[in-house]
Design a protein around this motif. Structure first.
Motif, PDB file in Angstrom:
ATOM      1  N   ASP A  34       0.867  -1.128   0.154  1.00  0.00           N
ATOM      2  CA  ASP A  34       0.206   0.163  -0.027  1.00  0.00           C
ATOM      3  C   ASP A  34       0.966   1.279   0.047  1.00  0.00           C
ATOM      4  O   ASP A  34       1.869   1.082   0.796  1.00  0.00           O
ATOM      5  N   SER A  43     -11.209   3.485   4.413  1.00  0.00           N
ATOM      6  CA  SER A  43     -11.152   2.795   5.531  1.00  0.00           C
ATOM      7  C   SER A  43     -11.077   3.391   6.755  1.00  0.00           C
ATOM      8  O   SER A  43     -11.105   2.877   7.974  1.00  0.00           O
ATOM      9  N   THR A 384     -18.812  -3.226   5.671  1.00  0.00           N
ATOM     10  CA  THR A 384     -19.779  -4.325   5.922  1.00  0.00           C
ATOM     11  C   THR A 384     -19.561  -5.589   5.230  1.00  0.00           C
ATOM     12  O   THR A 384     -19.801  -6.742   5.648  1.00  0.00           O
TER      13      THR A 384
HETATM   14  C1  LIG Z   1     -18.225   9.082   4.680  1.00  0.00           C
HETATM   15  C2  LIG Z   1     -18.056   7.502   4.642  1.00  0.00           C
HETATM   16  C3  LIG Z   1     -18.706   6.779   5.289  1.00  0.00           C
HETATM   17  C4  LIG Z   1     -18.995   5.572   5.027  1.00  0.00           C
HETATM   18  N1  LIG Z   1     -19.667   4.489   5.807  1.00  0.00           N
HETATM   19  C5  LIG Z   1     -19.399   3.337   5.713  1.00  0.00           C
HETATM   20  C6  LIG Z   1     -20.141   2.438   6.776  1.00  0.00           C
HETATM   21  O1  LIG Z   1     -20.617   2.901   7.911  1.00  0.00           O
HETATM   22  N2  LIG Z   1     -20.104   0.922   6.534  1.00  0.00           N
HETATM   23  C7  LIG Z   1     -19.605   0.502   5.406  1.00  0.00           C
HETATM   24  O2  LIG Z   1     -19.383  -0.617   5.337  1.00  0.00           O
HETATM   25  N3  LIG Z   1     -18.912   1.332   4.579  1.00  0.00           N
HETATM   26  C8  LIG Z   1     -18.872   2.842   4.657  1.00  0.00           C
HETATM   27  N4  LIG Z   1     -18.144   3.414   3.944  1.00  0.00           N
HETATM   28  C9  LIG Z   1     -17.543   2.784   2.530  1.00  0.00           C
HETATM   29  C10 LIG Z   1     -16.244   1.957   2.812  1.00  0.00           C
HETATM   30  O3  LIG Z   1     -15.484   3.125   3.705  1.00  0.00           O
HETATM   31  C11 LIG Z   1     -15.548   1.703   1.781  1.00  0.00           C
HETATM   32  O4  LIG Z   1     -16.159   1.002   1.007  1.00  0.00           O
HETATM   33  C12 LIG Z   1     -14.596   0.829   2.023  1.00  0.00           C
HETATM   34  O5  LIG Z   1     -13.614   1.540   3.224  1.00  0.00           O
HETATM   35  C13 LIG Z   1     -13.751   0.525   0.767  1.00  0.00           C
HETATM   36  O6  LIG Z   1     -12.361  -0.032   1.389  1.00  0.00           O
HETATM   37  P1  LIG Z   1     -11.197  -0.586   0.305  1.00  0.00           P
HETATM   38  O7  LIG Z   1     -10.299  -1.458   1.200  1.00  0.00           O
HETATM   39  O8  LIG Z   1     -11.843  -1.134  -0.933  1.00  0.00           O
HETATM   40  O9  LIG Z   1     -10.742   0.927  -0.131  1.00  0.00           O
HETATM   41  P2  LIG Z   1      -9.611   1.959   0.726  1.00  0.00           P
HETATM   42  O10 LIG Z   1      -9.894   1.806   2.136  1.00  0.00           O
HETATM   43  O11 LIG Z   1      -9.905   3.275   0.262  1.00  0.00           O
HETATM   44  O12 LIG Z   1      -8.251   1.338   0.574  1.00  0.00           O
HETATM   45  C14 LIG Z   1      -7.621   1.220  -0.876  1.00  0.00           C
HETATM   46  C15 LIG Z   1      -6.146   1.252  -0.481  1.00  0.00           C
HETATM   47  O13 LIG Z   1      -5.498   1.122  -1.697  1.00  0.00           O
HETATM   48  C16 LIG Z   1      -4.307   1.910  -1.518  1.00  0.00           C
HETATM   49  N5  LIG Z   1      -3.884   1.983  -3.030  1.00  0.00           N
HETATM   50  C17 LIG Z   1      -4.640   2.681  -3.945  1.00  0.00           C
HETATM   51  N6  LIG Z   1      -3.871   2.632  -5.074  1.00  0.00           N
HETATM   52  C18 LIG Z   1      -2.789   2.075  -4.928  1.00  0.00           C
HETATM   53  C19 LIG Z   1      -1.569   1.542  -5.700  1.00  0.00           C
HETATM   54  N7  LIG Z   1      -1.525   2.068  -6.951  1.00  0.00           N
HETATM   55  N8  LIG Z   1      -0.541   1.119  -4.932  1.00  0.00           N
HETATM   56  C20 LIG Z   1      -0.718   0.772  -3.844  1.00  0.00           C
HETATM   57  N9  LIG Z   1      -1.637   1.099  -2.840  1.00  0.00           N
HETATM   58  C21 LIG Z   1      -2.597   1.592  -3.462  1.00  0.00           C
HETATM   59  C22 LIG Z   1      -4.932   2.980  -1.040  1.00  0.00           C
HETATM   60  O14 LIG Z   1      -3.724   3.892  -0.394  1.00  0.00           O
HETATM   61  C23 LIG Z   1      -5.572   2.694   0.138  1.00  0.00           C
HETATM   62  O15 LIG Z   1      -5.045   2.511   1.344  1.00  0.00           O
HETATM   63  C24 LIG Z   1     -18.210   4.888   4.027  1.00  0.00           C
HETATM   64  C25 LIG Z   1     -17.499   5.673   3.289  1.00  0.00           C
HETATM   65  C26 LIG Z   1     -17.388   7.178   3.287  1.00  0.00           C
HETATM   66  C27 LIG Z   1     -16.532   7.776   2.382  1.00  0.00           C
END
Ligand SMILES: Cc1cc2nc3c(=O)[nH]c(=O)nc-3n(C[C@H](O)[C@H](O)[C@H](O)COP(=O)(O)OP(=O)(O)OC[C@H]3O[C@@H](n4cnc5c(N)ncnc54)[C@H](O)[C@@H]3O)c2cc1C
Length: 414
Positions: A34, A43, A384
């Protein structure tokens, strides 16, 4: 089942970490890359809810009639900044198609199936990682401002009933106050979903899973992945510190995942719904359950000893600067809906929800590289659905039957 593999997971958000942990528990050798570290994307600051009852996609039949209103209200709960309107047009076209009755019904069913798995997978994850201390089981109260708004919500409750979701409908401020005192009396009706779960803090929860992963021998490295290249017997991952090879690669890079998919020749319609919130310090409000003000597009949740007020969906891409007027407006509304709320001393945040037109995640092998598995696009529901995604991806990696049918989530569906 195939033999243990060397696996690279790209992304240390809740999806990447949860998946890395499950793969490690299944005996694989897993490295996570990451560019920013653990839980630094969406997240980090989400509302912390395991929202198992949220089975209705954003693209509901008739939603496009409301589109012009979004454009006219730049600070409304759903908006498209004019500068981004042209760019998002192809995604909006798909979004419109996803709102057609047959596709909508298909999405509700697929979301509901995934939620069933999400619920049981989370319980397995809590148990396996001894994580109950980070979990709150206080349900959710969805509030309606008067009879008309409540009546308009009834089809949604019928749908939840059809999908086996437990709820109580409350029809007076007094009944609401028994669950959560301190809500303004203009909210006359509510739906209470007792099976909704929250974490005390989504960042702490992700870090907790990351610690479990590291304790099993996994590694997490800071580096920015630029491209993925498949070869006959391995996959090359080019990143800011060099090139690594692995037998399998999982793309869990949240709202940035489509850029990596593109390096393989896969064009996935992923956009971001930018969400905003303010986290208030300890003592800001005596919150007893998760509060959803659906008509105003925001929620109030307890985070550690404080309170987080947030929501909004701004379809503004990854590069426009944040517009924290949105956080201000949500906080002002919260202060008027919860008269005892101390709205001072908060910290504002904006996060990128990774969103697909049909509100379903992308989980499945790349059409161009069988050993690259996508796990992104969870929109409002990544926390979730994280444990469920981890179980599905692990089954795909091991070539064992998936806990649920995965057709609805496959990358080729667009
Ligand atoms: C205001 C708000 C409230 C929310 N509330 C909820 C809730 O109550 N319940 C729920 O289920 N969901 C909720 N969500 C949605 C939830 O936060 C997201 O769906 C979830 O965090 C996505 O997780 P992820 O691991 O896919 O992405 P992320 O947490 O964004 O992680 C992706 C990671 O990939 C890394 N990355 C990206 N590109 C690269 C690259 N090229 N090389 C290396 N690293 C890279 C980034 O640095 C990041 O750390 C909410 C979102 C928001 C904005």
């Amino acid at each position: 089942m195939s033999a243990p593999s060397d696996i690279i997971v790209i992304g240390a958000g809740i999806i990447g970490i949860s998946t890395a942990l499950e793969l490690t528990r299944a005996g694989h050798r897993v490295r996570v890359f990451d560019r920013d570290g653990i839980a630094m994307g969406a997240s980090l600051g989400n509302a912390g809810a395991f929202a198992f009852t949220d089975i209705v996609p954003l693209a509901t039949p008739g939603i496009m009639r409301k589109a012009p209103k979004w454009l006219l209200d730049p600070l409304g709960p759903l908006s498209i900044p004019p500068r981004y309107a042209l760019k998002i047009a192809p995604w909006m076209l798909r979004f419109w198609r996803a709102s057609w009755q047959d596709r909508y019904a298909h999405s509700v069913k697929a979301q509901s199936t995934l939620m069933d798995l999400a619920r049981s997978a989370l319980e397995r994850q809590i148990k396996a990682t001894d994580g109950e201390d980070l979990i709150k089981r206080q349900g959710q109260l969805q509030l309606f401002e008067g009879e008309t708004e409540f009546r308009a919500s009834l089809p949604g409750w019928d749908l939840r009933r059809d999908h086996g979701i437990r709820f109580d409908l409350l029809q007076s401020p007094e009944a609401i106050a028994e669950i959560q005192p301190g809500i303004d009396a203009r909210f006359t009706h509510a739906g209470f979903t007792p099976d909704w779960i929250n974490t005390v803090d989504p960042k702490t929860w992700t870090e907790h899973l990351a610690q479990a992963f590291l304790a099993l021998g996994g590694t997490i490295e800071r580096s920015d992945v630029q491209a993925i290249t498949p070869h006959e017997n391995h996959i090359c991952v080019s990143h800011s510190n060099g090139t690594e090879t692995a037998e399998k690669v999982i793309v869990a890079a949240g709202a940035w995942s489509h850029h990596l998919a593109k390096t393989l020749g896969d064009h996935i319609p992923l956009e971001t719904e930018r969400g905003y919130n303010t986290t208030l310090p300890a003592g800001a409000f005596d919150i007893r359950t998760h509060l959803t003000f659906g008509g105003h597009g925001f929620v109030v949740s307890g985070i550690n000893d404080g309170v987080r007020v947030g929501g909004a969906a701004e379809m503004g891409g990854l590069n426009l600067p944040p517009n924290y007027k949105r956080s201000d407006i949500l906080l002002q509304k919260a202060a008027s809906f919860l008269p005892g709320l101390n709205a001072k001393g908060g910290t504002q945040w904006m996060g990128f929800r990774p969103s697909t037109p049909d509100s379903l995640p992308v989980i499945g092998a790349s059409p161009h590289a069988a050993n690259v598995i996508y796990a992104f696009g969870h929109g409002h529901l990544g926390l979730t659905q994280s444990a469920a995604t981890a179980e599905i991806v692990t089954a795909l990696v091991q070539n064992t039957p998936s806990p649920i049918a995965t057709d609805a989530y496959r990358p080729e569906r667009f």
